[in-house]
Design a protein around this motif. Structure first.
Motif, PDB file in Angstrom:
ATOM      1  N   LEU A 329       0.821  -1.209   0.000  1.00  0.00           N
ATOM      2  CA  LEU A 329       0.000   0.000   0.000  1.00  0.00           C
ATOM      3  C   LEU A 329       0.855   1.258   0.000  1.00  0.00           C
ATOM      4  O   LEU A 329       0.476   2.269  -0.598  1.00  0.00           O
ATOM      5  N   ASN A 330       2.003   1.232   0.673  1.00  0.00           N
ATOM      6  CA  ASN A 330       2.882   2.400   0.654  1.00  0.00           C
ATOM      7  C   ASN A 330       3.350   2.709  -0.762  1.00  0.00           C
ATOM      8  O   ASN A 330       3.356   3.869  -1.186  1.00  0.00           O
ATOM      9  N   THR A 331       3.771   1.680  -1.488  1.00  0.00           N
ATOM     10  CA  THR A 331       4.200   1.901  -2.865  1.00  0.00           C
ATOM     11  C   THR A 331       3.046   2.416  -3.710  1.00  0.00           C
ATOM     12  O   THR A 331       3.188   3.391  -4.463  1.00  0.00           O
ATOM     13  N   VAL A 537      14.798  -4.445  -8.769  1.00  0.00           N
ATOM     14  CA  VAL A 537      13.764  -3.550  -8.251  1.00  0.00           C
ATOM     15  C   VAL A 537      12.639  -4.357  -7.637  1.00  0.00           C
ATOM     16  O   VAL A 537      11.464  -4.094  -7.866  1.00  0.00           O
ATOM     17  N   GLY A 538      12.986  -5.346  -6.822  1.00  0.00           N
ATOM     18  CA  GLY A 538      11.975  -6.235  -6.265  1.00  0.00           C
ATOM     19  C   GLY A 538      11.462  -5.815  -4.913  1.00  0.00           C
ATOM     20  O   GLY A 538      11.025  -6.664  -4.137  1.00  0.00           O
ATOM     21  N   GLY A 539      11.521  -4.518  -4.604  1.00  0.00           N
ATOM     22  CA  GLY A 539      11.064  -4.059  -3.297  1.00  0.00           C
ATOM     23  C   GLY A 539       9.724  -3.367  -3.338  1.00  0.00           C
ATOM     24  O   GLY A 539       9.459  -2.470  -2.550  1.00  0.00           O
ATOM     25  N   GLY A 540       8.847  -3.781  -4.276  1.00  0.00           N
ATOM     26  CA  GLY A 540       7.572  -3.090  -4.436  1.00  0.00           C
ATOM     27  C   GLY A 540       6.622  -3.250  -3.272  1.00  0.00           C
ATOM     28  O   GLY A 540       5.799  -2.373  -3.018  1.00  0.00           O
ATOM     29  N   GLY A 541       6.700  -4.383  -2.539  1.00  0.00           N
ATOM     30  CA  GLY A 541       5.748  -4.532  -1.442  1.00  0.00           C
ATOM     31  C   GLY A 541       5.839  -5.820  -0.675  1.00  0.00           C
ATOM     32  O   GLY A 541       5.470  -5.879   0.491  1.00  0.00           O
ATOM     33  N   SER A 542       6.319  -6.900  -1.313  1.00  0.00           N
ATOM     34  CA  SER A 542       6.364  -8.171  -0.614  1.00  0.00           C
ATOM     35  C   SER A 542       7.626  -8.259   0.240  1.00  0.00           C
ATOM     36  O   SER A 542       8.458  -7.359   0.246  1.00  0.00           O
ATOM     37  N   HIS A 543       7.763  -9.387   0.949  1.00  0.00           N
ATOM     38  CA  HIS A 543       8.812  -9.507   1.957  1.00  0.00           C
ATOM     39  C   HIS A 543      10.203  -9.307   1.386  1.00  0.00           C
ATOM     40  O   HIS A 543      10.487  -9.694   0.253  1.00  0.00           O
ATOM     41  N   LEU A 544      11.070  -8.738   2.191  1.00  0.00           N
ATOM     42  CA  LEU A 544      12.452  -8.526   1.812  1.00  0.00           C
ATOM     43  C   LEU A 544      13.302  -9.707   2.261  1.00  0.00           C
ATOM     44  O   LEU A 544      13.077 -10.277   3.318  1.00  0.00           O
ATOM     45  N   SER A 545      14.286 -10.063   1.459  1.00  0.00           N
ATOM     46  CA  SER A 545      15.255 -11.065   1.879  1.00  0.00           C
ATOM     47  C   SER A 545      16.593 -10.382   2.086  1.00  0.00           C
ATOM     48  O   SER A 545      16.864  -9.329   1.507  1.00  0.00           O
ATOM     49  N   ASN A 553      32.613  -6.581  -5.248  1.00  0.00           N
ATOM     50  CA  ASN A 553      33.117  -5.228  -5.488  1.00  0.00           C
ATOM     51  C   ASN A 553      32.269  -4.460  -6.487  1.00  0.00           C
ATOM     52  O   ASN A 553      32.417  -3.250  -6.619  1.00  0.00           O
ATOM     53  N   TRP A 554      31.350  -5.160  -7.160  1.00  0.00           N
ATOM     54  CA  TRP A 554      30.458  -4.444  -8.063  1.00  0.00           C
ATOM     55  C   TRP A 554      29.183  -3.969  -7.380  1.00  0.00           C
ATOM     56  O   TRP A 554      28.355  -3.313  -7.992  1.00  0.00           O
ATOM     57  N   SER A 555      29.008  -4.310  -6.110  1.00  0.00           N
ATOM     58  CA  SER A 555      27.791  -3.929  -5.398  1.00  0.00           C
ATOM     59  C   SER A 555      28.001  -2.564  -4.762  1.00  0.00           C
ATOM     60  O   SER A 555      28.603  -2.447  -3.698  1.00  0.00           O
ATOM     61  N   LEU A 556      27.477  -1.526  -5.420  1.00  0.00           N
ATOM     62  CA  LEU A 556      27.786  -0.162  -5.006  1.00  0.00           C
ATOM     63  C   LEU A 556      26.800   0.422  -4.007  1.00  0.00           C
ATOM     64  O   LEU A 556      27.157   1.295  -3.233  1.00  0.00           O
ATOM     65  N   TYR A 557      25.563  -0.009  -4.049  1.00  0.00           N
ATOM     66  CA  TYR A 557      24.565   0.562  -3.136  1.00  0.00           C
ATOM     67  C   TYR A 557      23.550  -0.497  -2.778  1.00  0.00           C
ATOM     68  O   TYR A 557      23.028  -1.209  -3.641  1.00  0.00           O
ATOM     69  N   ARG A 558      23.241  -0.624  -1.489  1.00  0.00           N
ATOM     70  CA  ARG A 558      22.223  -1.563  -1.016  1.00  0.00           C
ATOM     71  C   ARG A 558      21.275  -0.847  -0.079  1.00  0.00           C
ATOM     72  O   ARG A 558      21.695   0.013   0.687  1.00  0.00           O
ATOM     73  N   ASP A 559      20.031  -1.237  -0.134  1.00  0.00           N
ATOM     74  CA  ASP A 559      19.067  -0.690   0.820  1.00  0.00           C
ATOM     75  C   ASP A 559      18.021  -1.748   1.127  1.00  0.00           C
ATOM     76  O   ASP A 559      17.370  -2.265   0.221  1.00  0.00           O
ATOM     77  N   TYR A 560      17.877  -2.076   2.373  1.00  0.00           N
ATOM     78  CA  TYR A 560      16.927  -3.099   2.812  1.00  0.00           C
ATOM     79  C   TYR A 560      15.614  -2.400   3.158  1.00  0.00           C
ATOM     80  O   TYR A 560      15.311  -2.112   4.312  1.00  0.00           O
ATOM     81  N   ASP A 561      14.841  -2.084   2.136  1.00  0.00           N
ATOM     82  CA  ASP A 561      13.594  -1.357   2.356  1.00  0.00           C
ATOM     83  C   ASP A 561      12.746  -1.478   1.091  1.00  0.00           C
ATOM     84  O   ASP A 561      13.202  -1.958   0.058  1.00  0.00           O
ATOM     85  N   PHE A 562      11.512  -1.004   1.167  1.00  0.00           N
ATOM     86  CA  PHE A 562      10.602  -1.038   0.034  1.00  0.00           C
ATOM     87  C   PHE A 562      10.769   0.229  -0.796  1.00  0.00           C
ATOM     88  O   PHE A 562      10.953   1.318  -0.253  1.00  0.00           O
ATOM     89  N   GLY A 563      10.662   0.076  -2.112  1.00  0.00           N
ATOM     90  CA  GLY A 563      10.813   1.245  -2.957  1.00  0.00           C
ATOM     91  C   GLY A 563      10.636   0.919  -4.423  1.00  0.00           C
ATOM     92  O   GLY A 563      10.276  -0.199  -4.812  1.00  0.00           O
ATOM     93  N   PHE A 564      10.921   1.908  -5.256  1.00  0.00           N
ATOM     94  CA  PHE A 564      10.754   1.777  -6.704  1.00  0.00           C
ATOM     95  C   PHE A 564      11.751   2.690  -7.383  1.00  0.00           C
ATOM     96  O   PHE A 564      12.385   3.547  -6.749  1.00  0.00           O
ATOM     97  N   VAL A 565      11.904   2.524  -8.686  1.00  0.00           N
ATOM     98  CA  VAL A 565      12.849   3.309  -9.464  1.00  0.00           C
ATOM     99  C   VAL A 565      12.093   4.227 -10.406  1.00  0.00           C
ATOM    100  O   VAL A 565      11.054   3.853 -10.959  1.00  0.00           O
ATOM    101  N   SER A 583       8.062   4.503   1.679  1.00  0.00           N
ATOM    102  CA  SER A 583       7.583   5.066   2.941  1.00  0.00           C
ATOM    103  C   SER A 583       7.413   6.571   2.885  1.00  0.00           C
ATOM    104  O   SER A 583       6.507   7.125   3.508  1.00  0.00           O
ATOM    105  N   ASP A 584       8.298   7.267   2.135  1.00  0.00           N
ATOM    106  CA  ASP A 584       8.203   8.722   2.118  1.00  0.00           C
ATOM    107  C   ASP A 584       8.346   9.340   0.727  1.00  0.00           C
ATOM    108  O   ASP A 584       8.212  10.552   0.566  1.00  0.00           O
ATOM    109  N   GLY A 585       8.631   8.531  -0.293  1.00  0.00           N
ATOM    110  CA  GLY A 585       8.736   9.047  -1.648  1.00  0.00           C
ATOM    111  C   GLY A 585      10.006   9.827  -1.935  1.00  0.00           C
ATOM    112  O   GLY A 585      10.164  10.391  -3.015  1.00  0.00           O
ATOM    113  N   LYS A 586      10.944   9.860  -0.974  1.00  0.00           N
ATOM    114  CA  LYS A 586      12.175  10.631  -1.157  1.00  0.00           C
ATOM    115  C   LYS A 586      13.226   9.809  -1.902  1.00  0.00           C
ATOM    116  O   LYS A 586      13.214   8.578  -1.872  1.00  0.00           O
ATOM    117  N   VAL A 587      14.151  10.508  -2.545  1.00  0.00           N
ATOM    118  CA  VAL A 587      15.217   9.878  -3.306  1.00  0.00           C
ATOM    119  C   VAL A 587      16.354   9.477  -2.367  1.00  0.00           C
ATOM    120  O   VAL A 587      16.877  10.306  -1.621  1.00  0.00           O
TER     121      VAL A 587
END
Length: 615
Positions: A329-331, A537-545, A553-565, A583-587
């Motif tokens: 629902l947040n997304t 971009v699998g953080g649309g709403g279901s559970h996070l793993s 070394n190619w993994s530049l940014y990680r975020d354990y949260d719901f979101g979209f691109v 959660s807040d629509g911020k970048v």
């Protein structure tokens, strides 16, 4: 316990930059899995074991108002009052539609031989009796509120004791219904096969024996025209297995699609859904608006949203005791609040997570209707839409709950030559999209592989500089925990065939997955496109793993949260990538790509054409 990667995909919103040289760079955002935590809440109810104890119980349950949608509403809140002669904390109330859910015979619904199948269908949703009544148990009375949507049938409420594992029906309410349960609802826009075509798909209760479906549309202040609609449906026998064929079956109604053609670039149109009944009367939806696509190659502001794995959730709190789709629902609400600032959506797989419970597709189309009725909503096939043993899917899992692609292929339109083979290409201004179906074989030599190469090769990069590849499963690179344990950081066999295509055709961004590194740059990429940025971009709403304990070394940014691109093409040379939290629509992460056509023409490692010394 989470599923292994082979049956659980699209878990992290991760952007990976692959630079085709000695290493790779990856940028990552939210992660998501579809494992055991994501069991469909309705599957927790042992419907097959339900018994009926109406006569010996003095319990009661009533619902009001009796008639819904008096002002044309397609959703309303209902109050349910209940009394139990022997209240318990595991008493619960189920919403059933149609209202008569007790039958003497049920289609393949009984998996035991020692009792008749008393209840033929699972409820649409449920709540425990003490959900908003803490004193229930010592107090015999309770009041609950449910939000109902128009689903082409009447409703009733059943009061059950015995919990979800041994349900005993002790009271049934009066029936309630919408004023017009057959009304045309939940329009879903999608791009057609031509750039100047928009399709409108909707659901109604009207068969072709009752009415002629059409769309009335035109310029917002201009003359309106009418375009006929085709009608599809399916029956229980179209499902591949249980629960879709058995207790989770619900009549899907009729799904109509109309093709609005010869649209003017970027023009604003208004439309409404119509049914002409054979008695001469007309049934209308409310009015909607959309903006037509830009001309391919048109140099103007173009904004695209991308995410996967959203699912649905209930605003009344029902079905959510397992916290099934905690970010859904947040997304949805963030996108609704920002509708004026994007032009189209790609939902790349794991759409509803109905898992065979067909009523949930109506719930989802209602949830996203403010979005799908306004901008094109393009989908891709995921394991929870398609996979079923011996059904032709590449994976023999039971993730679709017996749907085996039928719901996704019917409820949403995509411009595929064969919608059972869910791969397609589509254009939007300066973007060219190649959408793969990760649930069918993509490896070199297959039909889909040939499509992918043709799709990538056919784009004119002078007109459409931004080439995007997308699929549900991680066919590129992922720093997900399970993939890390395997050491491949990918879906098995994922990138082995496709990697040379991304490189050869200079794909800008591939959405789903992960990637080694040539540069430490994280914010701006310019000049010759030395590689492909891979984004999960699998953080649309279901559970996070969780992420892998190993950080490549190619993994530049990680975020354990719901979101979209959000992708914003400002012109032919500048593209902005933004990862926003639901959660807040911020970048929370962003980068830009700038380059000219001559940069795309330049060859890079493994993509240089043979030359001759002749002059």
């Amino acid at each position: 316990m989470e599923d292994p990667p082979s049956s659980s995909v699209g878990r992290v919103a991760v952007a990976v930059l692959w630079l085709w040289s000695s290493c790779l760079c990856l940028i990552t955002s939210p992660v998501h899995s579809h494992g055991g935590l994501g069991d469909q809440p309705l599957s927790k109810i042992a419907v097959h074991k339900a018994t009926v104890n109406l006569r010996s119980s003095s319990s009661s349950i009533t619902a009001h108002p009796l008639l819904l949608g008096l002002q044309g509403e397609d959703t309303e809140w209902v109050t349910v009052l209940l009394h139990s002669s022997n209240p318990s904390s595991d008493d619960w109330v189920g919403v059933f539609s149609p209202s008569k859910f007790i039958g003497s015979t049920c289609f393949e619904a009984n998996d035991t031989k020692d009792q008749p199948p008393y209840i033929c269908s699972a409820p649409i949703k449920y709540k425990f009796a003490n959900e908003s009544n803490p004193s229930y148990g010592t107090n015999s009375n309770a009041s609950l509120k449910f939000q109902l949507i128009n689903q082409r049938g009447d409703f009733s409420f059943g009061l059950f004791s015995g919990g979800l594992s041994n349900p005993k029906l002790i009271a049934i309410s009066n029936s309630i219904s919408f004023l017009n349960p057959k009304a045309p609802l939940y329009p879903r826009l999608a791009l057609g096969k031509a750039w100047n075509e928009m399709t409108v798909t909707w659901t109604s209760g009207y068969s072709l024996e009752e009415s002629v479906p059409f769309v009335e549309w035109g310029f917002k202040e201009g003359i309106q025209t009418r375009s006929a609609a085709g009608t599809l449906t399916f029956d229980r026998n179209s499902m591949c297995g249980a629960p879709a064929r058995t207790v989770a079956w619900r009549d899907p109604g009729f799904i109509h699609t109309s093709f609005l053609k010869d649209l003017w670039p970027n023009a604003l149109y208004t439309y409404k859904l119509g049914h002409r009944l054979f008695n001469g009367t007309y049934i209308w939806s409310r009015n909607y608006t959309f903006k037509a696509s830009p001309y391919p190659g048109q140099d103007s502001l173009q904004r695209v949203i991308v995410f996967g794995d959203m699912g649905k959730a209930e605003r009344d709190g029902s079905n959510e005791y397992s916290n099934y789709q905690p970010g859904s629902l947040n997304t949805t609400d963030q996108l609704i609040s920002d509708l004026k600032n994007f032009d189209m959506v790609f939902h790349i797989g794991d759409i509803v997570y109905a898992n065979g419970y067909i009523s949930q597709w109506d719930q989802f189309t209602s949830q996203v209707e403010p979005i799908t009725s306004t901008v094109p909503y393009m989908i891709a096939s995921g394991n929870h839409e398609r996979d079923w043993p011996n059904s032709g899917s590449f994976y023999n899992t039971t993730d679709s709950g017996g749907e085996c692609g039928v719901l996704a292929e019917t409820m949403f339109y995509v411009p595929a030559d064969n919608r059972a083979k869910f791969w397609y290409s589509t254009d939007y201004g300066m973007f060219h999209f190649c959408i793969a179906d990760s649930e069918h074989d993509w490896r070199e030599g297959t039909e889909q592989y040939k499509f992918i190469e043709n799709c990538l090769a056919s784009v004119d990069r002078q007109k459409q500089p931004w080439l995007i590849f997308a699929a549900h499963r991680v066919l590129g690179y992922s720093s997900d925990y399970q993939y890390g344990l395997e050491g491949s950081f990918e879906e098995p066999m994922g990138r082995e065939s496709l990697q040379k295509l991304w490189q050869k055709y200079r794909v800008d961004i591939a959405f789903y997955g992960h990637n080694r590194c040539v540069t430490s740059e994280k914010n701006h990429y310019s000049g010759i496109p030395r590689g492909t940025i891979h984004v999960v971009v699998g953080g649309g709403g279901s559970h996070l793993s969780k992420f892998s304990d190993i950080t490549p070394n190619w993994s530049l940014y990680r975020d354990y949260d719901f979101g979209f691109v959000k992708l914003t093409a400002f012109n032919q040379s500048s593209l902005l990538f933004e990862y926003k939290k639901s959660s807040d629509g911020k970048v929370y992460d962003s980068f830009t790509i700038t380059r000219d056509y001559r940069d795309v023409l330049a060859c890079v490692q493994d993509s240089c054409a043979k030359t001759t010394l002749a002059s």
